[in-house]
Scaffold this active site. Structure first.
Site, PDB file in Angstrom:
ATOM      1  N   SER A 221      34.448  38.791  33.931  1.00 50.75           N
ATOM      2  CA  SER A 221      34.962  38.898  35.037  1.00 50.75           C
ATOM      3  C   SER A 221      34.211  39.736  36.645  1.00 50.75           C
ATOM      4  O   SER A 221      35.001  39.015  37.498  1.00 50.75           O
ATOM      5  CB  SER A 221      35.726  40.417  33.921  1.00 50.75           C
ATOM      6  OG  SER A 221      36.869  40.066  33.131  1.00 50.75           O
TER       7      SER A 221
ATOM      8  N   HIS B  32      33.343  45.262  36.687  1.00 49.00           N
ATOM      9  CA  HIS B  32      34.659  44.958  38.054  1.00 49.00           C
ATOM     10  C   HIS B  32      33.875  45.471  38.753  1.00 49.00           C
ATOM     11  O   HIS B  32      33.041  44.308  39.976  1.00 49.00           O
ATOM     12  CB  HIS B  32      36.018  45.009  37.956  1.00 49.00           C
ATOM     13  CG  HIS B  32      36.060  44.736  36.208  1.00 49.00           C
ATOM     14  ND1 HIS B  32      37.545  44.708  35.575  1.00 49.00           N
ATOM     15  CD2 HIS B  32      35.640  43.777  35.204  1.00 49.00           C
ATOM     16  CE1 HIS B  32      37.716  44.094  34.890  1.00 49.00           C
ATOM     17  NE2 HIS B  32      36.514  43.475  33.843  1.00 49.00           N
TER      18      HIS B  32
END
Length: 388
Positions: A275, A333
């Protein structure tokens, strides 16, 4: 980087399943009992008249010199100097290797073009086509079917963009690691090297390996779908080699940001997933083309601009980091997204456009022992498919 709960759950069930470790996992020391709210019930003293004096004479364990419950263990915060040096070194090696790879690819393309021209002249000059008909007739039915299948695969591969071809290799690596998670004998190795945790003894190598590791099929499909969607755009902007350097560096940098946040908050848990690297790719494209229209695969009627999508994702991850949400690794993230924005805005000029000294040094090392500094009139690397 996103999923972590299954590792904690699997670890508890897996390590407590062994007969040698089960009693140790099932018992709680006094400190754990105190934290969990469990206290042993005090023994009822005998209230008979003959035992009144004995009850008054009894002293506490501390006064009698007997050791009391052990103090709570001190959690030693991990040192992040080695992961930081690994991050800087790995990112530098990634961009240096990408510059050399671009040089070699350009050189190979020139040589391939020359060989193609010579082959075309040879084929055009040959008037004897009966040889190829005889060769085809000599093949068996199975060989003909195999040859046609290979031709179809080659046509499909050529129909893909350069970005989709690059993303296909990354997807294949993630799928292979996902299959390794399903092998029971490899569970300990996968947890040690393919999950990142600052409190682990192995800190550096999992920073890059965890970027190719997914335990959940849904998690991998979601990340790889986003990578496939934005791969053509990012490769057209940066080039294949530069894209690989950004992707690998983003995976390590996002993990380093996660390490810092976990160490600061004292919440040590394993993380894995691509991610962080995928967020860097998405953020780079959205920053470079903020007016591009995006949509949701399940809601095609809903459209929004790439700039607004990036702002919404950053806001959600920032809120998750502040509020302590534990479903995803929001620090990773944010680290990947901020690195993608920074690289498109400033990093490209600071890093990639200053690769000429390294490429010249590599060219000199390659040409040692040859004739002159540029044998055969090799190409001078300055561009490279959107790399400027």
């Amino acid at each position: 980087m996103a999923c972590r709960g299954f590792i904690i759950k699997w670890g508890k069930t897996e390590f407590c399943r062994s007969p040698n470790t089960f009693p140790r996992c099932s018992r709680l020391n006094p400190y754990q009992q105190q934290r969990s709210g469990f206290r042993q019930e005090a023994k009822r003293t005998d209230t008979k008249k003959g035992n009144v004096n004995q009850q008054q004479i009894k002293t506490s364990p501390a006064e009698a010199g007997t050791p009391g419950p052990p103090p709570p263990p001190k959690v030693r915060r991990p040192r992040l100097f080695r992961p930081l040096m690994f991050t800087v070194g790995f990112a530098g090696c990634s961009f240096g290797g990408a510059a050399i790879l671009q040089y070699e690819n350009l050189k190979a393309r020139v040589q391939t073009a020359k060989d193609g021209e010579e082959l075309e002249k040879l084929v055009m000059g040959s008037q004897d086509m009966a040889y190829w008909h005889d060769w085809w007739n000599q093949l068996s039915g199975f060989q003909r079917q195999l040859f046609l299948l290979m031709s179809m695969v080659d046509d499909f591969w050529r129909s893909l963009t350069e970005g989709q071809r690059t993303a296909t290799g990354i997807i294949a690596l993630n799928a292979a690691v996902l299959c390794c998670w399903r092998i029971p004998a490899m569970q300990r190795t996968m947890i040690k090297y393919f999950t990142s945790n600052p409190a682990s003894k192995t800190q550096c190598l999992p920073m890059i390996l965890s970027s190719f590791s997914h335990y959940s099929i849904i998690h991998m499909v979601a990340n790889m779908y986003i990578l496939w969607t934005f791969s053509s755009g990012i490769v057209s902007l940066l080039g294949k080699e530069q894209f690989l350097a950004v992707y690998l560096s983003a995976g390590v940098i996002s993990t380093m940001v996660s390490y810092v946040c976990k160490t600061a908050t004292g919440r040590f848990y394993p993380s894995l997933g691509a991610s962080g690297a995928v967020m860097a790719v998405l953020a780079a494209v959205c920053t470079k083309v903020p007016e591009a229209k995006l949509g949701i695969i399940f809601l095609p009627m809903v459209t929004f601009t790439a700039g607004n999508a990036l702002k919404a994702l950053v806001a959600i991850d920032a809120a998750g980091l502040i509020l302590g949400w534990r479903l995803f690794d929001h620090a990773a993230h944010l680290g990947g997204a901020l690195f993608g924005v920074w690289y498109v805005a400033y990093g490209h000029k600071l890093i990639w456009r200053r690769r000429e000294p390294l490429v010249k040094l590599w060219h000199e090392l390659r040409s040692k022992g040859g004739k002159g500094s540029r044998p055969g009139g090799g190409p001078e690397v300055r561009g490279g498919g959107g790399g400027q």
